[in-house]
Scaffold this motif. Structure first.
Motif, PDB file in Angstrom:
ATOM      1  N   HIS A 195     -33.145 -30.982  18.553  1.00 32.25           N
ATOM      2  CA  HIS A 195     -31.848 -30.498  18.109  1.00 32.25           C
ATOM      3  C   HIS A 195     -32.077 -29.333  17.148  1.00 32.25           C
ATOM      4  CE1 HIS A 195     -29.203 -34.189  19.213  1.00 32.25           C
ATOM      5  NE2 HIS A 195     -30.211 -34.051  20.058  1.00 32.25           N
ATOM      6  N   ALA A 196     -31.602 -28.168  17.540  1.00 36.72           N
ATOM      7  CA  ALA A 196     -31.830 -26.937  16.777  1.00 36.72           C
ATOM      8  C   ALA A 196     -31.112 -26.984  15.423  1.00 36.72           C
ATOM      9  CB  ALA A 196     -31.346 -25.743  17.586  1.00 36.72           C
ATOM     10  N   PRO A 216     -35.641 -19.236  15.731  1.00 37.90           N
ATOM     11  CA  PRO A 216     -34.645 -18.700  16.666  1.00 37.90           C
ATOM     12  C   PRO A 216     -35.268 -17.673  17.601  1.00 37.90           C
ATOM     13  CG  PRO A 216     -34.425 -17.654  14.527  1.00 37.90           C
ATOM     14  CD  PRO A 216     -35.456 -18.731  14.367  1.00 37.90           C
ATOM     15  N   ALA A 217     -34.536 -17.336  18.644  1.00 40.69           N
ATOM     16  CA  ALA A 217     -34.983 -16.302  19.566  1.00 40.69           C
ATOM     17  C   ALA A 217     -34.898 -14.944  18.888  1.00 40.69           C
ATOM     18  CB  ALA A 217     -34.122 -16.331  20.823  1.00 40.69           C
ATOM     19  N   GLU A 218     -35.401 -13.941  19.564  1.00 34.59           N
ATOM     20  CA  GLU A 218     -35.357 -12.586  19.020  1.00 34.59           C
ATOM     21  C   GLU A 218     -33.909 -12.213  18.727  1.00 34.59           C
ATOM     22  OE1 GLU A 218     -36.773  -8.082  20.342  1.00 34.59           O
ATOM     23  OE2 GLU A 218     -37.572  -9.833  21.378  1.00 34.59           O
ATOM     24  N   GLY A 219     -33.673 -11.679  17.542  1.00 35.25           N
ATOM     25  CA  GLY A 219     -32.318 -11.369  17.119  1.00 35.25           C
ATOM     26  C   GLY A 219     -31.714 -12.447  16.243  1.00 35.25           C
ATOM     27  N   GLY A 220     -32.496 -13.500  15.976  1.00 39.17           N
ATOM     28  CA  GLY A 220     -32.048 -14.536  15.057  1.00 39.17           C
ATOM     29  C   GLY A 220     -31.041 -15.509  15.628  1.00 39.17           C
ATOM     30  N   GLU A 223     -30.899 -19.988  21.195  1.00 34.99           N
ATOM     31  CA  GLU A 223     -30.354 -19.875  22.545  1.00 34.99           C
ATOM     32  C   GLU A 223     -29.699 -21.180  23.001  1.00 34.99           C
ATOM     33  OE1 GLU A 223     -33.731 -18.580  24.787  1.00 34.99           O
ATOM     34  OE2 GLU A 223     -33.307 -16.469  24.388  1.00 34.99           O
ATOM     35  N   LYS A 224     -30.177 -22.315  22.500  1.00 35.72           N
ATOM     36  CA  LYS A 224     -29.619 -23.603  22.879  1.00 35.72           C
ATOM     37  C   LYS A 224     -29.481 -24.478  21.648  1.00 35.72           C
ATOM     38  CE  LYS A 224     -31.471 -23.716  27.602  1.00 35.72           C
ATOM     39  NZ  LYS A 224     -32.297 -24.474  28.577  1.00 35.72           N
ATOM     40  N   VAL A 225     -28.483 -25.356  21.701  1.00 36.74           N
ATOM     41  CA  VAL A 225     -28.310 -26.333  20.626  1.00 36.74           C
ATOM     42  C   VAL A 225     -29.301 -27.478  20.807  1.00 36.74           C
ATOM     43  CG1 VAL A 225     -26.700 -27.950  19.564  1.00 36.74           C
ATOM     44  CG2 VAL A 225     -25.888 -25.720  20.349  1.00 36.74           C
ATOM     45  N   TYR A 226     -29.497 -27.877  22.065  1.00 36.60           N
ATOM     46  CA  TYR A 226     -30.418 -28.963  22.395  1.00 36.60           C
ATOM     47  C   TYR A 226     -31.504 -28.375  23.282  1.00 36.60           C
ATOM     48  CZ  TYR A 226     -26.137 -31.288  20.954  1.00 36.60           C
ATOM     49  OH  TYR A 226     -25.018 -31.651  20.263  1.00 36.60           O
TER      50      TYR A 226
END
Length: 303
Positions: A195-196, A216-220, A223-226
């Motif tokens: 869980h992010a 986080p992915a590039e750009g902060g 991409e997914k909550v789970y």
């Protein structure tokens, strides 16, 4: 030509005289006029049961995943057990919902937005972000539901009580959590989903002072909550504390026990891997769930 859903089902006889509308409720996909007296409510997520139970209101229908025991005693002690199951949260039965002649439906943004127009043909429908929202959004949703059912004062009192309870837990947990990273995930027989930090549980861990090692992915942006997670990916996250909610026994994580990569995880080496009740932590996402989570975290951090 678009056909009316109730006409297709032959349920037009369930429609009574036009109700008197009391309020215009703003929600995730628009605004909805709700009746002056809401008495027959169908809820399509567990957190919405939490809201109704908080003010002593029993729904007539619940998307309980066809498993009535998923509605925990903390709720049934208030709402009883006379509700009708409308199926799963992911794909509730529109036919059963319509047969209950509700005057309000409370639906989830991620699961039910596509069916909003059809649900609105059955009854006034509000859509809230239970599945994808964080803890703070969940509490805000309680106030929206309180307004929709004409019980704002009672709901605000429960929210105030809840915030005081959580503040007490924060005061006990946060000093002990300083500088410690923690990660929650659910596991079944097939995989692990972390869980992010933007999730309900991720935001709770942050509120209690735990650091996150999920990036986080590039750009902060997460991409997914789970996040489906392999052992290799888990080793990159590598928190100080690992908290698992297991939906299967044995679980997918159990299959890693003899793997050197798993044994090298910080939490494993320091004996800081904990199992909690997955249903309470992952599915409920209401105020009761937050209080249960807080109690578990206090026990974990005190060990």
């Amino acid at each position: 030509m678009k056909r009316n859903f109730l006409a297709v089902l032959g349920l037009c006889s369930l429609v009574t005289a036009a109700p008197v509308f009391a309020a215009e409720i703003t929600h995730e996909v628009g605004t909805t006029d709700v009746p002056d007296q809401v008495e027959r409510i169908v809820v399509l997520e567990f957190s919405f049961i939490d809201a109704l139970a908080s003010v002593g209101v029993a729904p007539v229908g619940i998307a309980d995943d066809n498993k009535r025991d998923r509605v925990i005693p903390a709720y049934t002690d208030v709402i009883g057990d006379e509700w009708v199951s409308v199926g799963t949260r992911k794909t509730p039965s529109l036919e059963v919902i319509a047969s209950l002649a509700p005057d309000l439906i409370i639906a989830d943004k991620k699961r039910h937005s596509a069916a909003y127009d059809t649900l609105s043909e059955i009854a006034p429908t509000i859509v809230l972000d239970s599945l994808g929202g964080d803890y703070h959004a969940s509490v805000a949703q309680m106030a929206v539901i309180g307004e929709a059912i004409g019980k704002s004062d009672e709901m605000n009192a429960r929210i105030a009580q809840h915030k005081a309870t959580m503040a007490d837990y924060v005061a006990q947990i946060k000093p002990k959590a300083e500088g410690i990273s923690a990660q929650f995930g659910v596991t079944n027989a097939k995989g692990l989903w972390l869980h992010a930090p933007v999730s309900y549980n991720g935001s709770l861990l942050a509120m209690f002072g735990f650091d996150s090692t999920m990036k986080p992915a590039e750009g902060g942006v997460y991409e997914k909550v789970y996040v489906p997670t392999t052992l290799e990916q888990l080793s990159e996250v590598n928190p100080d504390i690992l908290i698992f909610g297991e939906y299967a026994d044995p679980s997918h994580v159990d299959s890693w026990q003899g793997d050197a990569l798993y044994q090298d995880l910080n939490a494993v080496k320091s004996d800081k891997v904990y199992n909690v009740i997955a249903h309470n932590w992952s599915r409920l996402r209401g105020m009761v769930a937050a209080e249960l989570t807080a109690a578990d975290l206090l026990e974990i951090i005190s060990k």
